[in-house]
Design a protein around this motif. Sequence first.
Motif, short mmCIF file in Angstrom:
data_model
loop_
_atom_site.label_atom_id
_atom_site.label_comp_id
_atom_site.label_asym_id
_atom_site.label_seq_id
_atom_site.Cartn_x
_atom_site.Cartn_y
_atom_site.Cartn_z
N VAL A 49 1.73 0.26 1.69
CA VAL A 49 0.59 0.48 2.82
C VAL A 49 -0.71 0.36 2.00
O VAL A 49 -1.63 -0.47 2.21
CB VAL A 49 0.49 1.59 3.64
N VAL A 50 -0.69 1.04 0.82
CA VAL A 50 -1.96 1.37 0.01
C VAL A 50 -2.21 -0.05 -0.75
O VAL A 50 -3.13 -0.65 -1.06
CB VAL A 50 -1.76 2.46 -1.08
N LEU A 51 -1.06 -0.34 -1.49
CA LEU A 51 -1.15 -1.65 -2.22
C LEU A 51 -1.38 -3.00 -1.57
O LEU A 51 -1.98 -3.81 -2.16
CB LEU A 51 0.11 -1.82 -3.37
N GLU A 52 -0.95 -3.12 -0.21
CA GLU A 52 -0.94 -4.31 0.49
C GLU A 52 -2.62 -4.48 0.74
O GLU A 52 -3.25 -5.56 0.87
CB GLU A 52 -0.13 -4.44 1.67
N THR A 53 -3.20 -3.13 1.06
CA THR A 53 -4.44 -3.19 1.14
C THR A 53 -5.53 -3.79 -0.05
O THR A 53 -6.41 -4.58 0.29
CB THR A 53 -5.22 -1.85 1.52
N VAL A 54 -5.03 -3.44 -1.19
CA VAL A 54 -5.58 -3.99 -2.45
C VAL A 54 -5.05 -5.77 -2.38
O VAL A 54 -5.96 -6.61 -2.94
CB VAL A 54 -5.19 -3.49 -3.48
N ALA A 55 -3.81 -5.98 -2.25
CA ALA A 55 -3.44 -7.14 -2.35
C ALA A 55 -4.14 -8.34 -1.72
O ALA A 55 -4.16 -9.58 -1.73
CB ALA A 55 -2.09 -7.40 -2.15
N THR A 97 2.24 -4.64 9.05
CA THR A 97 3.53 -4.63 9.43
C THR A 97 4.14 -3.10 8.76
O THR A 97 4.74 -2.20 9.40
CB THR A 97 4.68 -5.34 8.67
N PHE A 98 3.49 -2.74 7.36
CA PHE A 98 3.92 -1.45 6.86
C PHE A 98 3.23 -0.28 7.45
O PHE A 98 3.73 0.94 7.39
CB PHE A 98 3.87 -1.46 5.42
N ILE A 99 2.03 -0.50 8.03
CA ILE A 99 1.44 0.51 8.90
C ILE A 99 2.35 0.99 10.05
O ILE A 99 2.52 2.37 10.24
CB ILE A 99 0.11 0.16 9.45
N LYS A 100 3.07 0.22 10.50
CA LYS A 100 4.34 0.49 11.66
C LYS A 100 5.50 1.32 10.86
O LYS A 100 5.99 2.00 11.92
CB LYS A 100 4.49 -0.74 12.23
N VAL A 101 5.77 1.00 9.84
CA VAL A 101 6.92 1.57 8.97
C VAL A 101 6.26 2.96 8.65
O VAL A 101 7.50 3.86 8.72
CB VAL A 101 7.39 0.59 8.03
N ALA A 102 5.30 3.08 8.13
CA ALA A 102 5.15 4.27 7.03
C ALA A 102 4.37 5.14 7.84
O ALA A 102 4.22 6.44 7.46
CB ALA A 102 4.53 3.89 5.57
N ARG A 103 3.24 4.89 8.69
CA ARG A 103 2.35 5.61 9.24
C ARG A 103 1.55 6.40 8.56
O ARG A 103 1.88 7.56 8.38
CB ARG A 103 2.97 6.33 10.62
N PRO A 104 0.27 5.76 7.66
CA PRO A 104 -0.17 6.54 6.71
C PRO A 104 -0.96 7.82 7.18
O PRO A 104 -1.37 7.56 8.23
CB PRO A 104 -1.02 5.54 6.03
N SER A 105 -1.12 8.68 6.23
CA SER A 105 -1.65 10.03 6.93
C SER A 105 -3.20 9.88 6.60
O SER A 105 -3.58 8.69 6.06
CB SER A 105 -1.27 11.09 5.77
N PHE A 107 -5.07 11.40 4.55
CA PHE A 107 -5.48 11.35 3.25
C PHE A 107 -4.97 10.14 2.72
O PHE A 107 -5.99 9.54 1.66
CB PHE A 107 -4.68 12.48 2.65
N GLU A 108 -4.00 9.22 2.99
CA GLU A 108 -3.70 8.08 2.43
C GLU A 108 -4.69 7.19 3.07
O GLU A 108 -5.08 6.15 2.42
CB GLU A 108 -2.25 7.67 2.83
N ARG A 109 -5.23 7.25 4.35
CA ARG A 109 -6.13 6.16 4.59
C ARG A 109 -7.43 6.24 4.06
O ARG A 109 -8.21 5.44 3.63
CB ARG A 109 -6.61 6.56 6.24
N LEU A 110 -7.72 7.60 3.44
CA LEU A 110 -8.85 7.83 2.73
C LEU A 110 -8.95 7.24 1.27
O LEU A 110 -9.83 6.67 0.64
CB LEU A 110 -9.07 9.49 2.32
N ILE A 111 -7.67 7.30 0.76
CA ILE A 111 -7.37 6.69 -0.45
C ILE A 111 -7.42 5.07 -0.26
O ILE A 111 -7.87 4.43 -1.31
CB ILE A 111 -5.91 6.89 -1.02
N ILE A 112 -7.01 4.36 0.83
CA ILE A 112 -7.10 3.19 0.86
C ILE A 112 -8.78 2.58 1.07
O ILE A 112 -8.81 1.72 0.61
CB ILE A 112 -6.47 2.71 2.55
N LEU A 113 -9.51 3.62 1.70
CA LEU A 113 -10.92 3.10 1.76
C LEU A 113 -11.55 3.17 0.47
O LEU A 113 -12.22 2.31 -0.02
CB LEU A 113 -11.60 4.10 2.51
N LEU A 114 -11.19 4.15 -0.51
CA LEU A 114 -11.67 4.38 -1.91
C LEU A 114 -11.14 3.26 -2.80
O LEU A 114 -11.85 2.55 -3.52
CB LEU A 114 -11.38 5.48 -2.33
N THR A 115 -9.82 2.97 -2.61
CA THR A 115 -9.39 1.98 -3.59
C THR A 115 -9.71 0.49 -3.25
O THR A 115 -10.16 0.00 -4.18
CB THR A 115 -7.65 2.24 -3.29
N GLN A 116 -9.77 0.33 -2.04
CA GLN A 116 -10.18 -1.07 -1.69
C GLN A 116 -11.62 -1.34 -2.09
O GLN A 116 -12.37 -2.37 -2.47
CB GLN A 116 -10.31 -1.25 -0.09
#
Length: 220
Positions: A49-55, A97-105, A107-116
């Motif tokens: 979920v996190v890495l595909e946001t970057v990819a 797709t992986f959002i449906k699989v992992a359902r990020p928390s 905290f992980e959504r915050l990491i996504i925002l900062l990382t992106q």
Amino acid sequence: MTPHGLPHPPQVLHHRPADLGDRVAFGFVKALRLVADLFFRKRYGHRAVVLETVAAVPGMVGGLLQHLKALRHIRDDQGWIRELLDEAENERMHLMTFIKVARPSVFERLIILLTQAAFYNVYFFLYLFAPKTAHRVVGYFEEEAVRSYTDFLAEIDAGRLADAPAPRIAIDYWRLAPDATLRDVVVAVRDDEAGHRDRNHAFADALKKDADAPFAAAVK
């Protein structure tokens, strides 16, 4: 040929760094890999979920800058723009797709925002001033993605991760069988990443040969 008339690049399992730009790209990606391994360990769905946001960022950035370059030069882009935008769209579908699989928390959504936010700005300026190195970064990033999804498959095959039914979005996008499972999804995603790996290494090689690529063919 690719859908845009570009020749398929040869398969490159690993591109050995050949110059300073390659070594910088390789070191940068290995540092990201170390951080991901320490943070996610074997939580492959959450890692995806996190890495595909970057990819999904490089293709959009590259497509934008190649579009502007084509306008400035008033020349054809030789198919690069559509190829890069398609890559961005494909990576976005991996994320959906992986959002449906992992359902990020949360905290992980915050990491996504900062990382992106951080990665977009770094990659934009890298592509602006060193596009060859930027494509090499993506090539190495995709090498690591293929490795991660291979490890993901190994965990599923060993029974350490449940082989749940594939999300409907994945079945529709990759046209999988109605009874497809998570394993089928991971195989499809890994195949996509291998294609992005080969394409970006080929882009980097083209830019190394001619700094004005993809417009060299138009000039000649």
